[in-house]
Design a protein around this motif. Structure first.
Motif, PDB file in Angstrom:
ATOM      1  N   SER A  12      55.090  37.651  29.813  1.00 16.58           N
ATOM      2  CA  SER A  12      53.867  37.445  29.061  1.00 16.58           C
ATOM      3  C   SER A  12      54.168  37.331  27.580  1.00 16.58           C
ATOM      4  O   SER A  12      54.839  38.178  26.987  1.00 16.58           O
ATOM      5  N   HIS A  13      53.664  36.275  26.973  1.00 19.66           N
ATOM      6  CA  HIS A  13      53.767  36.117  25.521  1.00 19.66           C
ATOM      7  C   HIS A  13      52.426  36.359  24.853  1.00 19.66           C
ATOM      8  O   HIS A  13      52.300  36.191  23.651  1.00 19.66           O
ATOM      9  N   HIS A  14      51.433  36.779  25.637  1.00 18.81           N
ATOM     10  CA  HIS A  14      50.123  37.135  25.104  1.00 18.81           C
ATOM     11  C   HIS A  14      50.043  38.647  24.947  1.00 18.81           C
ATOM     12  O   HIS A  14      50.114  39.391  25.919  1.00 18.81           O
ATOM     13  N   SER A  15      49.896  39.108  23.712  1.00 20.16           N
ATOM     14  CA  SER A  15      49.827  40.541  23.441  1.00 20.16           C
ATOM     15  C   SER A  15      48.404  41.052  23.645  1.00 20.16           C
ATOM     16  O   SER A  15      47.441  40.324  23.435  1.00 20.16           O
ATOM     17  N   PRO A  16      48.226  42.308  24.059  1.00 16.72           N
ATOM     18  CA  PRO A  16      46.880  42.863  24.248  1.00 16.72           C
ATOM     19  C   PRO A  16      46.023  42.830  22.982  1.00 16.72           C
ATOM     20  O   PRO A  16      44.794  42.813  23.062  1.00 16.72           O
ATOM     21  N   ASP A  17      46.655  42.800  21.798  1.00 16.78           N
ATOM     22  CA  ASP A  17      45.887  42.776  20.555  1.00 16.78           C
ATOM     23  C   ASP A  17      45.481  41.365  20.140  1.00 16.78           C
ATOM     24  O   ASP A  17      44.936  41.160  19.047  1.00 16.78           O
ATOM     25  N   GLY A  18      45.739  40.379  21.008  1.00 14.52           N
ATOM     26  CA  GLY A  18      45.342  39.006  20.718  1.00 14.52           C
ATOM     27  C   GLY A  18      46.400  38.183  20.032  1.00 14.52           C
ATOM     28  O   GLY A  18      46.231  36.974  19.853  1.00 14.52           O
ATOM     29  N   ARG A  19      47.500  38.826  19.636  1.00  8.49           N
ATOM     30  CA  ARG A  19      48.593  38.087  19.006  1.00  8.49           C
ATOM     31  C   ARG A  19      49.549  37.564  20.084  1.00  8.49           C
ATOM     32  O   ARG A  19      49.304  37.714  21.275  1.00  8.49           O
ATOM     33  N   PHE A  20      50.641  36.957  19.649  1.00  7.71           N
ATOM     34  CA  PHE A  20      51.611  36.387  20.576  1.00  7.71           C
ATOM     35  C   PHE A  20      52.979  37.035  20.365  1.00  7.71           C
ATOM     36  O   PHE A  20      53.295  37.496  19.265  1.00  7.71           O
ATOM     37  N   ASP A  21      53.771  37.086  21.427  1.00 10.77           N
ATOM     38  CA  ASP A  21      55.072  37.749  21.413  1.00 10.77           C
ATOM     39  C   ASP A  21      56.160  36.817  21.917  1.00 10.77           C
ATOM     40  O   ASP A  21      55.894  35.865  22.654  1.00 10.77           O
ATOM     41  N   ASN A  22      57.389  37.145  21.553  1.00  8.97           N
ATOM     42  CA  ASN A  22      58.566  36.549  22.179  1.00  8.97           C
ATOM     43  C   ASN A  22      59.013  37.486  23.295  1.00  8.97           C
ATOM     44  O   ASN A  22      59.364  38.640  23.027  1.00  8.97           O
ATOM     45  N   PRO A  23      59.010  37.051  24.553  1.00 10.61           N
ATOM     46  CA  PRO A  23      59.224  37.970  25.667  1.00 10.61           C
ATOM     47  C   PRO A  23      60.684  38.148  26.087  1.00 10.61           C
ATOM     48  O   PRO A  23      60.934  38.622  27.182  1.00 10.61           O
ATOM     49  N   TRP A  24      61.643  37.799  25.214  1.00  8.54           N
ATOM     50  CA  TRP A  24      63.057  37.864  25.594  1.00  8.54           C
ATOM     51  C   TRP A  24      63.785  38.946  24.788  1.00  8.54           C
ATOM     52  O   TRP A  24      63.432  39.250  23.650  1.00  8.54           O
TER      53      TRP A  24
END
Length: 362
Positions: A12-24
């Motif tokens: 998942s690259h969708h963070s619970p706070d509405g931002r985006f993440d790098n999942p690696w």
């Protein structure tokens, strides 16, 4: 709008706070302290602040002009002679003008003098952008934007292109960026998530957003509020891939499996020093060669270099290193090159239809 097959692994690259993440695991967040340490270290090492060349740490304007020749565009350059190959013109930095299967598009167009919130300060171009208007390019179908950093999304250029080509011009952007375009009074905007695809206006090409390891911010308070990525543009016969801005991560082999092989790819090769700071977000020429192999690219051009001074390496180092790394990896001759600014490459199936003007060669 559709997705390109099921993921091999759910990351998942969708963070619970509405931002985006790098999942690696290859990603490392760089905060304010990292930026300060970089600036302190570069002063201690006496790295030239205004850009430099391998042959001179204090180059003149003429030295830059001699090192980076500029080819002006004309309408004949963009002729596709039937459309059985991809025509690509490097416009500087991450901007590539591409024509394939009767469709013309741009990647990350930045034609202003500075990649900055203002035009009186910030990184300045060492090589002017090739002139582009409707007399040279009568029609432009779409633009793809990788993320919102100023060296990839430029307000002045966006407004200029919208003024020239109007609402017929489609903008493909990552999730979260549509609002920015609406504030620019541009409404023909399509947001994409990683692996989402859309057929462009019912025509012969499909645009698919691909993952990348990077981040986004325009104001300093909006870090990772919008997504980032690359794009595959897939036609009935031809396949093009734009990497966007990225560090090296495991996803490129997956891109190659799902969407490759590609007739042509545009892969960043610059803005990589110092490595302890830049490695998570910017690849170097060695990693660019690995990505070329991972995505199964038959022909690639190096981008994201030789235009603005953004990091610590000499401005002419990336294309020279690319030549050596391509040879070390035993790539076929000429399969991964860096064009001169405004120069054109015509290719399909790994075979070039012209002799392009290159950087980094003896």
């Amino acid at each position: 709008m559709s997705s390109v097959g099921p993921a091999d692994t759910i990351l998942s690259h969708h963070s619970p706070d509405g931002r985006f993440d790098n999942p690696w695991d290859t990603w490392k967040e760089t905060g304010l302290w990292g930026v300060l340490k970089w600036q302190i270290d570069r002063r201690a090492k006496n790295v030239p602040q205004g850009g430099w060349l391998l042959k001179s740490r204090t180059p003149t304007s003429k030295d830059f002009i001699d090192e980076f020749p500029l080819h002006q565009l004309d309408s004949a350059t963009l002729s596709d002679a039937g459309g059985d190959f991809i025509t690509a013109v490097w416009m500087g930095h991450a901007s590539v003008l591409v024509k394939m299967e009767g469709i013309t598009f741009l990647t990350d167009p930045v034609f202003s003098q500075r990649c900055s919130p203002v035009q009186w300060a910030g990184p300045k171009r060492f090589v002017p952008a090739p002139r582009l208007d409707k007399s040279i390019l009568p029609s432009l179908d779409f633009v793809i934007i990788s993320h919102n950093h100023y060296d990839h999304l430029d307000y002045g250029t966006v407004v200029q292109l919208h003024k020239q080509y109007g609402n017929d011009l489609t903008w493909y952007v990552p999730l979260g960026l549509q609002k920015w375009f609406h504030r620019c009074k541009i409404t023909n905007v399509k947001e994409l998530d990683w692996w989402q695809s859309v057929q462009h206006c019912g025509g012969p090409v499909t645009v698919t957003m691909t993952p990348a390891q990077h981040w986004s911010s325009r104001t300093g308070t909006d870090r990772r509020h919008t997504l980032w990525g690359g794009y595959a543009v897939l036609g009935e016969k031809l396949r093009f891939w734009f990497a966007g801005d990225t560090g090296y991560c495991p996803v490129f082999k997956e891109i190659g499996r799902r969407l490759g092989p590609f007739d042509l790819s545009a892969i960043p090769i610059g803005a990589y020093k110092p490595r302890d700071f830049m490695k998570p977000q910017h690849i170097n020429p060695q990693e660019a060669v690995q990505i070329h192999q991972d995505v199964r690219s038959m022909q690639s051009i190096g981008i994201h270099c030789c235009t603005f001074c953004l990091t610590d390496e000499a401005l002419d180092e990336p294309p020279q290193l690319l030549v050596r790394e391509a040879a070390a990896a035993k790539l076929s001759h000429g399969s991964f090159v860096t064009l001169q600014h405004g120069a054109c490459l015509k290719t399909a199936g790994g075979l070039n239809r012209n002799e392009p003007a290159l950087l980094g060669t003896p």
